[in-house]
Write a protein that holds these residues in place. Structure first.
Motif, PDB file in Angstrom:
ATOM      1  N   GLY A 111     -53.108  27.204  63.301  1.00 12.12           N
ATOM      2  CA  GLY A 111     -52.425  26.237  62.454  1.00 12.12           C
ATOM      3  C   GLY A 111     -50.958  26.087  62.790  1.00 12.12           C
ATOM      4  N   TYR A 112     -50.307  27.202  63.160  1.00 14.39           N
ATOM      5  CA  TYR A 112     -48.898  27.148  63.571  1.00 14.39           C
ATOM      6  C   TYR A 112     -48.739  26.335  64.854  1.00 14.39           C
ATOM      7  CZ  TYR A 112     -47.283  30.762  60.269  1.00 14.39           C
ATOM      8  OH  TYR A 112     -46.938  31.465  59.159  1.00 14.39           O
ATOM      9  N   ALA A 113     -49.589  26.635  65.837  1.00 16.02           N
ATOM     10  CA  ALA A 113     -49.470  25.957  67.133  1.00 16.02           C
ATOM     11  C   ALA A 113     -49.743  24.460  67.000  1.00 16.02           C
ATOM     12  CB  ALA A 113     -50.431  26.589  68.140  1.00 16.02           C
ATOM     13  N   GLU A 114     -50.803  24.118  66.268  1.00 16.68           N
ATOM     14  CA  GLU A 114     -51.152  22.710  66.097  1.00 16.68           C
ATOM     15  C   GLU A 114     -50.103  21.989  65.258  1.00 16.68           C
ATOM     16  OE1 GLU A 114     -53.474  20.043  67.683  1.00 16.68           O
ATOM     17  OE2 GLU A 114     -54.306  22.066  67.645  1.00 16.68           O
ATOM     18  N   GLY A 124     -37.699  23.989  68.822  1.00 17.23           N
ATOM     19  CA  GLY A 124     -37.492  25.040  69.799  1.00 17.23           C
ATOM     20  C   GLY A 124     -38.700  25.424  70.617  1.00 17.23           C
ATOM     21  N   GLY A 125     -39.869  24.834  70.329  1.00 17.44           N
ATOM     22  CA  GLY A 125     -41.080  25.211  71.043  1.00 17.44           C
ATOM     23  C   GLY A 125     -41.873  26.225  70.239  1.00 17.44           C
ATOM     24  N   VAL A 126     -43.179  26.051  70.191  1.00 15.15           N
ATOM     25  CA  VAL A 126     -44.025  26.916  69.369  1.00 15.15           C
ATOM     26  C   VAL A 126     -43.989  28.359  69.849  1.00 15.15           C
ATOM     27  CG1 VAL A 126     -46.403  27.348  68.635  1.00 15.15           C
ATOM     28  CG2 VAL A 126     -45.526  25.002  68.727  1.00 15.15           C
ATOM     29  N   ALA A 127     -44.134  28.565  71.157  1.00 17.78           N
ATOM     30  CA  ALA A 127     -44.165  29.932  71.689  1.00 17.78           C
ATOM     31  C   ALA A 127     -42.840  30.645  71.462  1.00 17.78           C
ATOM     32  CB  ALA A 127     -44.508  29.908  73.179  1.00 17.78           C
ATOM     33  N   ARG A 128     -41.754  29.946  71.754  1.00 19.69           N
ATOM     34  CA  ARG A 128     -40.436  30.579  71.692  1.00 19.69           C
ATOM     35  C   ARG A 128     -40.005  30.865  70.255  1.00 19.69           C
ATOM     36  NH1 ARG A 128     -34.911  28.048  72.191  1.00 19.69           N
ATOM     37  NH2 ARG A 128     -33.511  29.712  72.815  1.00 19.69           N
ATOM     38  N   ILE A 129     -40.040  29.867  69.381  1.00  9.80           N
ATOM     39  CA  ILE A 129     -39.613  30.072  68.000  1.00  9.80           C
ATOM     40  C   ILE A 129     -40.619  30.949  67.264  1.00  9.80           C
ATOM     41  CG2 ILE A 129     -39.011  28.930  65.831  1.00  9.80           C
ATOM     42  CD1 ILE A 129     -37.031  28.522  68.144  1.00  9.80           C
ATOM     43  N   GLY A 130     -41.888  30.887  67.678  1.00 11.88           N
ATOM     44  CA  GLY A 130     -42.887  31.735  67.048  1.00 11.88           C
ATOM     45  C   GLY A 130     -42.560  33.213  67.150  1.00 11.88           C
TER      46      GLY A 130
END
Length: 307
Positions: free
Chosen positions: A185-188, A257-263
């Motif tokens: 859900g976060y990525a999408e 900021g991008g999902v991977a980076r800010i995640g």
């Protein structure tokens, strides 16, 4: 700007990082507060009731934002996602509106918030994997090294501090399921927020889930009179902050900021959760907590500087 460029931008403290950190701060209270709520309220009511309340608020936000948009000359008003976006919003709804609240509420009726922090430590790394699979992001090897180090630090900390005491049990299955659906859900949602905005992304997901959340909340609404004021206050927090306003900041940060980076900013959340557990649930927190928090923060800084 391409997603890859956004993910590997300079290590400056950007608006995306700040928004992500604000979202993490809001979410860090979710497990302890949910633990308080399910002590007097049915876990199914807590999960679906919080989403139903947030869904009603979401309708109000979409209507008001649509009026402002039309007043500024935008005929669409931002209120009509495309068919493709609606399909992706269903994924968001299943992950963060229904799946994560339900699975954690059930798990927290059987286990402590500190125990839940063990599995929540998996969330940043799992989100990064989904960002690669679903969003096409390509973090650098340095990013993965720093993210892995942060994950190991948090997992070791909660294990040594007693979060894994008692071994594997049924609650862990619910926590693992919660992490998987939440990361998806976060990525999408983070990818969708680049087009819809963070606020409209979570609002539309909440509205799409209303045909499910409202009936289930009504069915599970039994024994409400026996709940204490503190338990209702906890329910109010997860409905207004965890399920609604916190996502305004979180999805806004993921989009910028991008999902991977800010995640990876969420790597700090398990430590914060343990701190809140000590304050609200009177669990013991020692100097090791502070030391590991510094290590995790250092790893988060490295993920932000990875190119």
């Amino acid at each position: 700007m391409r997603v890859e460029d956004n993910v590997t931008a300079s290590g400056r403290v950007t608006a995306g990082v700040l928004l992500g950190a604000l979202g993490v701060l809001a979410f860090s209270l979710t497990l302890p507060v949910t633990r308080i709520s399910v002590a007097g309220l049915d876990p199914w009511f807590v999960a679906f009731g919080r989403a139903a309340v947030a869904g009603v608020l979401a309708i109000g936000y979409l209507v008001l934002s649509g009026r402002r948009a039309r007043g500024s000359g935008d005929a669409g008003g931002g209120l009509r996602p495309t068919a493709s976006q609606l399909r992706r919003l269903v994924v968001v709804a299943i992950g963060v509106v229904i799946g994560f609240p339900l699975f954690t509420s059930i798990a927290l009726s059987q286990a402590t918030a500190a125990h839940g922090a063990v599995v929540v430590a998996l969330l940043p790394a799992t989100t990064a994997v989904f960002a690669v699979v679903r969003g096409g992001e390509r973090p650098s090897p340095q990013f993965w090294y720093a993210a892995g180090a942060g994950f190991v630090a948090v997992l070791t900390f909660v294990a040594v501090s007693g979060g894994m005491a008692g071994g594997f049990h049924t609650a862990d299955l619910w926590f693992f399921a919660a992490v998987l659906v939440c990361a998806l859900g976060y990525a999408e949602g983070g990818a969708l927020a680049r087009d819809l905005g963070g606020a409209r992304t979570i609002c539309w997901a909440l509205v799409l889930a209303l045909p499910v959340t409202v009936p289930v909340a009504v069915i599970a609404a039994h024994g409400l009179g026996a709940a204490t004021g503190v338990e209702w206050l906890g329910f109010g927090y997860v409905a207004l902050i965890s399920q609604f306003l916190g996502f305004f900041a979180w999805y806004g940060g993921l989009a910028r900021g991008g999902v991977a980076r800010i995640g990876q900013v969420q790597a700090v959340q398990p430590v914060l959760t343990l701190v809140w557990s000590a304050v609200l649930l009177h669990e013991h927190v020692d100097v090791v907590t502070v030391a590991v928090a510094v290590v995790v923060l250092g790893c988060v800084v490295l993920t932000q500087r990875a190119r």
